[in-house]
Structure formats: C-alpha cells, structure tokens
Design an enzyme around this catalytic site. Structure first.
Site: not given
Ligand SMILES: [Zn+2]
Ligand SMILES: [Zn+2]
Length: 646
Positions: A337, A366, A384, A386, A388, A472, A518
């Site tokens: 992000c 992580r 991910q 991912d 946005h 969410k 997200h």
């Molecule tokens: Zn994110």
C-alpha cells in the site's frame, strides 16, 4: 424477581439468583441436557451461576462457537486432573481452548510423557468425566490465591496471579483438581462423552525462547462418541490432503534451510500452477479496469514512518537493510500500500481520474517466529494479489460490488461453492477510537451492507471488528471436507490517504481526500494455493493442472508418435509430458493416477496407425478412442469453460 429477555425478544420473570440452567429446565428438560453455558448480557457465563439482575440471556449448546469453546476449555481442566493423578507434582501453565479442541502447557517436573501415555490419560479422563463432577466457582482474594499455589509449588500460576488485580480472581474446582481460572465452564464433567488426546509438542513458557520449554498436550472432546468417530475420519482425510505432503509428492514447492525457513521455493510444476492463477486473475482485472503497477521489494525507512508501519511493526519485524551511506536504512516491504500511495501522488488527480485501480502481484515479507511457520499457510515471504482502489466516498458501494463480482468469479472458477461474507463494522459504543469522519464511516458501512445484499451474499455482521482505519468485508470459504478458511478481503481505509496527504480536485474545483480500498481475492498466492491443494486433494481442474496430459506409450516403438502428438498439443498450448520409462503400461497408468494428471493417452499400434489416442481420465478410467483433433477440441472446450472439479 428479575426479568430475563430471551433471544426471540420474549421476557420472562424468574426469582432472583436463578441460573441459565433453571431457565433451560423451565423451557424443556431436553434443552437443559444440552446447555453448556450461557451468554448473559453478552458475556459468556457458567450455566449454573446465579443471575441477580435483569438480563438478556442466550443459552449456549454444542452448536454455538462459545458453547464448544466452553466445552473444550472445561476439558482442559479434566486433562489436568488426569495428569495430576499420573504425574504428581506436575505444574500448569495455560490451558486454553482452540478452534478445534484444547491444549494444556505443563511442566512435568522431570517426569516424561510419550505418545503411548496419551491412551492411559484418555482413559483416566473418561473415568473422571463419569463422576459428573461440577465445576465449582469460588471468588478468592489475591493473598489466598497466592498462598494456595505457593503451597502447591506452582510458579507458573503464581506468575499469572501476580499480573491479576485483587478482587478479580476466581478458582474453579472439579473433583480433586482446583485451577486458577476466570471461567466459564460446562455444568459438570458428565457432558464430556468422547475424548481424544491428539499430540504432544514443546512450547516455551509465555512463548518466549528464554523461558523454560513446557510440554504441550493437545486434545479434543465431544458430547457424543459418534462425533469423535466423524472427527477421526475427517482428520485422516485432512492428512491425505495436507498441502505439505501433496506439495512434495506433486513436486510443486519445497523449502531449504539454506535459503531460510518460511521462504518457499516454487518448483517448475508449482510455478506453472501459480502463473496460471496469476494470468487468470490478471485477465479478469484488466477487464474490470485495473491498471498494473510494479514496485520494488524494499522501501526507504521514511516511507514506513509515513505509513505508520515503522511504528507498528518496526522492532518486531525484519531488521533494517543498511547501505554504505551513514544513516540510510531500507526495510523489506511488509505491505504494498505505501508504494501504491506514492504512485498515486506521481501526478495531480481529478475526480475524472477516479476510481483509480492499481494492481500488483506484490511480494511482501513479514517476520514470523520459527514455531509459527507452517507449510505455505504461514511463511515469511509471500505474494499478495494486491490492488488499491482510490475513489470518491460516493463510489465505495460500486467498487465493492465490482470487487465482490471478481471474488465470486474466482471462487466459482475454482469450485469453492460454499462461502459466507463477514462484514466488520465499528463498535457502536466507542466511536472515538476510529479515524475518519463519522459521515464517511456511515456512508462506507452502509455501502458495504448494501453491496453485499445486492449481490445476494450470505452475510454475518460483526460490530467492533472493523480496523481503526475502516470497515471491511471478508470471505469465509468452506472446503471440500467442511473446514473453514478466510479467503479474500475487501477493506476501506481512511488512514493512509490522510498520512500520505492524497488529494483529488473535485467537481467543485476544491481539494478532496480520496478513499482507499485494499482488496485481494486470493489473499496471498501461497496461502491460497495451500487451501486449493487441500480443497481439491491435488486434483486440479484441467485449466490449472501443471501437466494436463500424460502420453503413455505401450512400448519404446511408439515414442516417436508420442513426440509427434506432444508437439501437436504444444502448438495449441496444451501441456503434455511423455512417460518414456521402460515400464509396463499398467504401472505407467497407476503412477500417472497417483500424480493426479487429469488426462492420460495410451498409445499403441492401432492409435499410431490411425492418428488416434486412447483417452483415460484420472479417477474415471477409459473414456474411449479419439482422433487427435477430437481430443484437442475436447480439452480446449473444458479449459475454456473452466469446468469445475468433479
Ligand atoms: Zn493495501
Ligand atoms: Zn477454566
């Protein structure tokens, strides 16, 4: 007298000091036999604890999560009682319930325990359970609690007591065993009808490597023998489907201690599978107006100071990467992000540019403790899927609907047909702890609820489960053997646009703050593939299978014809391999079945002479002789339709 409000809204009058069990008995004896605990004004209580004020009451049985939790927690006490019988002087750490069962961490005081001892412990537990001992609750002063465990010599319980305030300490006693515990418990041990101790492991006291290693004993219990039998069958099936086992057998991925624990290595077949999944989602995203971006694996410390990740994860994460330049520090990317926020800022944005949807298969890192690592589901580096979405507050609903469509398309293409959506909203009582205006929260929460309803999702709404930065929606999927997994998440964020000072020029020519969403339908590629492997037991649908077709020549003589067919298949992008080993055809078929290749082509004299193939389907057997052209048409049709796993 007190008023008890039942879940259906009915209010009944009972004498002060009545218990949930009394209420159950007043409804029916059958119900009373099933009541494990109760929710009294939203707190889970012993069903036998007196209620002294007006209250709302929900009776909890085995069908309620809180009922099961109470049952398993109480079973941990029963295990402790059995342990004390066989291992005098044993000391107890924590004994909590889990998602499937319970464990107790114990210090055996120099005595040893092995798998073979579990059976005698199970027997003892069953014997103790039959005593129908009640779990007797007693409030106790801190001084008395300390005195009790000092005499008993249990330093772990003393350590726990030290952190508790006087006046909030309770003991529970069943049979000959007394434990420091906040409760609640089931009415008596007799409810526990079936017991299985499943595993022994080591666990550091308080999860700290500097502390003593305790023995962790895992178990699971049930209110009926039949449920235990079903559980054992399920466990055997789960073992067969374990993605770590199948990942090795099907040559999908591996781990190397030299590379580092928790860092998966994708082997050619696994990489093929993963790339198929990526391309599939990339195509769907392109069609939905996403724009691809690529960002680096590390980021400057300042990026994460701005995003807040430095403050939040800093010292618990991987340590900084330093350069020869003094004071310069980079971090492995924990999230994509912040990078995407910086991409947003590369040019001025107007309302006409929104929604802006930036997508990246971004690899993040992580830190996870050694003991927490597990196959592909808990790793230290993962990718991910991912994206946005930067949009105006009034666009949140539409964006949610589009993302829901995308997630459902993914689920259906991979035959996850049983799913629910959990909507996490603010805690109604404590609105101060959330960032962002009340008005925008109201708008977003309403938007999510409406989007989910309009898409016909089966939803559960949880108040107080939202992150501090936004509400969410998470998808919970049930796999082929009934286990639940959280896959796919869509999350509104008011925090990062603020921290990165993201703006757009509105229709009114003034500056406004965009909302950030997200979303990740797979979540992480690693975890998703782990779930997929276990869901389909390694039998991937044809469009996804790393090897779609195996050519099986009856003898060496037919290898050249197999190579010719392989080439024809390759030209139309069908992935085929030849089993050219000098083995009997029966063995070749058996091995290919075990490797879960969806289609097999048996090639002999007749097939070669007529430019044909004899087709077998994994798990189904012979489906007849086809011309190569017919076979190609069949495969193409099935791949195109992404037909579900049968
Ligand atoms: Zn994110
Ligand atoms: Zn307890």
């Amino acid at each position: 007298m007190i008023n008890i409000t039942l879940p259906d809204g009915a209010v009944r009058e009972y004498p002060t000091g009545t218990t949930a069990m009394d209420v159950a008995k007043s409804i029916s004896e059958g119900l009373a036999r099933k009541v494990l605990a109760a929710k009294v004004n939203d707190t889970v209580w012993d069903a036998t604890r007196p209620i002294n004020t007006d209250a709302s009451l929900q009776l909890l049985t085995w069908n309620d999560t809180d009922g099961k939790t109470t049952f398993w927690h109480s079973s941990a006490h029963l295990l402790a009682e059995a342990l004390e019988f066989y291992y005098p002087g044993v000391k107890f750490g924590y004994g909590p319930p889990g998602e499937k069962g319970f464990y107790y961490d114990v210090d055996l005081d120099g005595q040893t325990i092995g798998e073979e001892d579990l059976i005698k412990l199970e027997k003892k537990m069953a014997e103790l359970a039959k005593n129908n001992s009640i779990f007797e609750r007693k409030e106790i002063s801190k001084a008395d609690a300390e005195k009790y465990f000092t005499e008993k010599g249990d330093q772990y319980k003393l350590e726990i007591i030290e952190r508790l305030a006087d006046g909030e300490i309770t003991f529970y006693t069943q049979g000959n065993f007394t434990d420091l515990c906040r409760g609640p418990h089931i009415p008596n041990t007799g409810f526990i009808k079936a017991i299985k101790l499943t595993n022994i492991a080591g666990a550091y006291w308080l999860n700290d490597e500097k502390n003593k290693m305790l023995t962790r004993i895992y178990g699971v219990t049930f209110p009926a023998q039949k449920e235990l039998e079903e559980y054992i069958i399920l466990m055997e099936e789960a073992k067969k489907r374990d993605h770590r086992k199948l990942g090795k057998e099907l040559e999908l991925f591996a781990f190397s201690e030299k590379v580092g624990m928790g860092l998966p290595l994708w082997l050619p077949k696994g990489a093929m599978l993963r790339e198929r999944l990526q391309q599939f989602l990339q195509k769907a995203q392109m069609d939905s107006g996403y724009l691809p971006v690529i960002t680096p694996h590390i980021g400057h410390k300042n990026l994460y100071v701005t995003s807040g990740h430095y403050e939040k994860y800093g010292k618990d994460s991987f340590q900084p990467i330093k350069t020869p330049q003094e004071g310069e520090e980079f971090f492995l990317k924990p999230m994509n992000c912040p990078h995407h926020c910086e991409i947003y800022k590369t040019s001025p944005r107007s309302y006409k540019d929104l929604p802006l949807r930036l997508a990246e298969f971004g690899t993040v890192y992580r830190y996870e403790q050694h003991g927490e690592l597990h196959g592909l589901t808990r790793v230290r580096g993962f990718t991910q899927d991912d994206a946005h979405l930067f949009c105006m507050p009034n666009q949140v609903k539409d964006e949610f609907k589009k993302v829901i469509d995308l997630v459902l398309y993914v689920f259906h293409s991979l035959s996850f047909t049983d799913y629910t959506a959990q909507i996490s909203l603010r805690d109604k009582a404590d609105r101060a702890k959330y960032i962002g205006s009340d008005e925008n929260w109201e708008l977003a929460e309403q938007a999510i609820i409406e989007a989910a309803a309009e898409k016909g999702l089966n939803t559960i709404v949880e108040y107080g489960e939202a992150a501090f930065y936004g509400p969410k929606l998470d998808f919970m999927v049930r796999d082929a053997i009934g286990r639940k997994w959280q896959l796919g998440t869509i999350q509104v964020d008011y925090n990062l646009p603020e921290r990165f000072d993201l703006t757009y020029i509105g229709e009114d020519n003034a500056k406004h703050r965009p909302v950030m969403i997200h979303r990740a339908p797979f979540g992480s590629m690693e975890r998703f593939i782990a779930v997929l492997i276990e869901h389909c037991a390694g039998k991937f649908p044809l469009w996804l299978a790393p090897v779609q077709v195996k050519l099986l020549p009856i003898s060496d003589k037919f290898i050249p014809y197999c190579q010719q067919v392989q080439q024809e298949l390759k030209e139309v992008e069908i992935r085929a391999e030849i089993d050219d080993r000098n083995e009997k055809i029966g063995k070749k078929i058996r091995d290919t079945e075990l490797n879960k290749v969806p289609l097999m082509l048996v090639i002999g004299e007749k097939e070669m002479n007529e430019h044909k193939v004899a087709v077998r389907r994994q798990g189904k057997g012979d489906i007849g002789v086809q011309s190569v052209e017919e076979f190609i048409a069949m495969v193409n049709e099935e791949v195109k339709s992404k037909r579900a796993i049968e």
